[in-house]
Enzyme design. Structure first.
Site, short mmCIF file in Angstrom:
data_model
loop_
_atom_site.label_atom_id
_atom_site.label_comp_id
_atom_site.label_asym_id
_atom_site.label_seq_id
_atom_site.Cartn_x
_atom_site.Cartn_y
_atom_site.Cartn_z
N ASP A 181 0.86 -1.19 0.00
CA ASP A 181 0.00 0.00 0.00
C ASP A 181 0.89 1.24 0.00
OD1 ASP A 181 -1.90 1.93 0.39
OD2 ASP A 181 -2.86 0.96 2.11
N ASP B 91 -2.93 2.50 -6.09
CA ASP B 91 -1.84 2.54 -5.10
C ASP B 91 -1.75 1.33 -4.20
OD1 ASP B 91 -4.25 3.14 -3.87
OD2 ASP B 91 -3.31 4.41 -2.38
N GLU B 92 -2.50 0.27 -4.52
CA GLU B 92 -2.43 -0.92 -3.68
C GLU B 92 -2.36 -2.15 -4.55
OE1 GLU B 92 -5.49 -1.42 -0.77
OE2 GLU B 92 -5.64 0.74 -0.40
#
Length: 351
Positions: A10, A107-108
């Site tokens: 993350d 973003d993960e």
DNA sequence: TCTGGGGTCCTAGGACCC
DNA sequence: TCTGGGGTCCTAGGACCC
């Protein structure tokens, strides 16, 4: 028999961190990314640097509120292209470790490693996770938080534990100790509404959910969600890491700068939205069967009207015509703040 | 102080069919 | 006058995720 281990990566304050890469001179200042970058206008916080978070700024909060909390912050507009580029580099880096990479937003990502019977499941994942963090720092100039667990649920919970720049492992045997005292809200699928309902039943922690009889959860939350709460609260999650999902729908919506009852303006906007959606349909080689028009009134009441074609289509004419017919089914007694268009029931077009 | 935009999944009721 | 039971599809709304 192979066993699996899941790593969740993350990125820390992703949008804000990418902006800092573009503008290193802003380093150390509170930074808020959202909307058009004007805190006097409509929009929400998409990302806040950790300096801004000290003032209570959180993503999802109205920009105007964030300005009140932190008037000294630097406000920047969302630059999706930049984040997508950065995200692609991030995902590419991760795919160097395994084919089983599932991106989750920009973003993960989840990574799944398979280990042979007898091999220490976590040893290899620890090496991998450390290497990921190092390379994200060196090659992308960004920091990330990493969680390791026997499944996606626990890996994600683990990455949450030590943000930012975190590193945490949850093994099956740690589940009772680690989860017991966490607020129920931390559990995947428990949002503000469910948190309230749980609270009204006297349930405040994940441990308390785990102690609640399955039947009690099912009678309060339904068969599907009740069972899910029961399993997740015990750290159980069998969902696979899936590298690619076929999309189920494409949609576009806009919130007006000011509420309006100008029906022609609303129609014109809807036209543009259907055009965008149809273009994406064609670009991806998809056809859809269901068209949905969405209207949000000034009091935030939100309604949808939809129509399903007998045959799938990617024709702008069809989609537009139906969108307009659907618009005729909504009343405009109240002003409108948002209009949206969606095409669902997608199928890949045959070549 | 109001509350973005792009998605997914679930539920409940009605239509329709066997 | 009384009217089942199951399955599927569609619509509308809601909760949740990032």
């Amino acid at each position: 028999m192979e066993k699996r281990v899941v790593i969740h990566v993350d990125m820390d304050a992703f949008f804000a961190s990418v902006e800092l890469k573009k503008r290193p001179e802003l380093k150390g200042k509170p930074l808020i990314v959202g909307g058009g970058g004007d805190p006097a206008k409509r929009g929400v916080v998409s990302a806040a640097s950790y300096e801004a978070r000290k003032f209570g700024v959180r993503s999802g909060m109205p920009l105007r509120t964030s300005y009140r909390l932190c008037p000294g912050a630097v406000f920047l507009p969302v630059d999706f292209e930049a984040y997508e580029k950065e995200s692609e580099m991030f995902m590419e880096l991760l795919r160097g470790y395994t084919d089983l990479v599932e991106s989750f937003g920009l973003d993960e990502a989840f990574l799944e490693l398979r280990v042979k019977e007898g091999e220490d499941r976590f040893k290899r994942s620890l090496d991998c996770a450390r290497d990921v963090k190092k390379r994200v720092r060196e090659e992308l100039g960004l920091t990330c938080s990493v969680g390791i667990g026997p499944n996606k649920l626990l890996a994600k919970l683990a990455s949450e534990m030590k943000k930012p720049d975190g590193f945490f492992v949850i093994k099956e045997k740690d589940v009772p100790g680690v989860l017991r005292n966490l607020p129920a809200r931390k559990l995947w699928g428990v949002g503000p509404k469910t948190e309230k309902r749980l609270d009204s039943l006297g349930i405040r922690t994940i441990g308390e959910i785990a102690k609640t009889p399955l039947q009690h959860l099912v009678s309060n939350f339904g068969e599907s969600f009740g069972r899910m709460l029961h399993e997740y609260s015990r750290g159980a999650d069998l969902s696979p890491v899936v590298p690619f999902y076929e999309p189920g729908s494409f949609s576009r919506e806009v919130t007006f700068e000011e509420d309006t009852n100008d029906i022609y303006f609303i129609k014109e906007t809807l036209y543009e939205l259907t055009k965008d959606v149809t273009e994406r349909l064609k670009e991806g080689g998809y056809m859809g069967r269901t068209v949905t028009v969405k209207i949000r009134y000034s009091d935030f009441q939100t309604i949808t009207r939809s129509h399903t074609f007998g045959e799938k289509t990617d024709s702008l004419n069809d989609i537009r015509a139906v969108a307009l017919l659907l618009l005729n089914k909504v009343d405009f007694l109240k002003k409108v703040r948002l209009v949206g268009a969606k095409v669902a029931n997608l199928e890949k077009r045959k070549k």
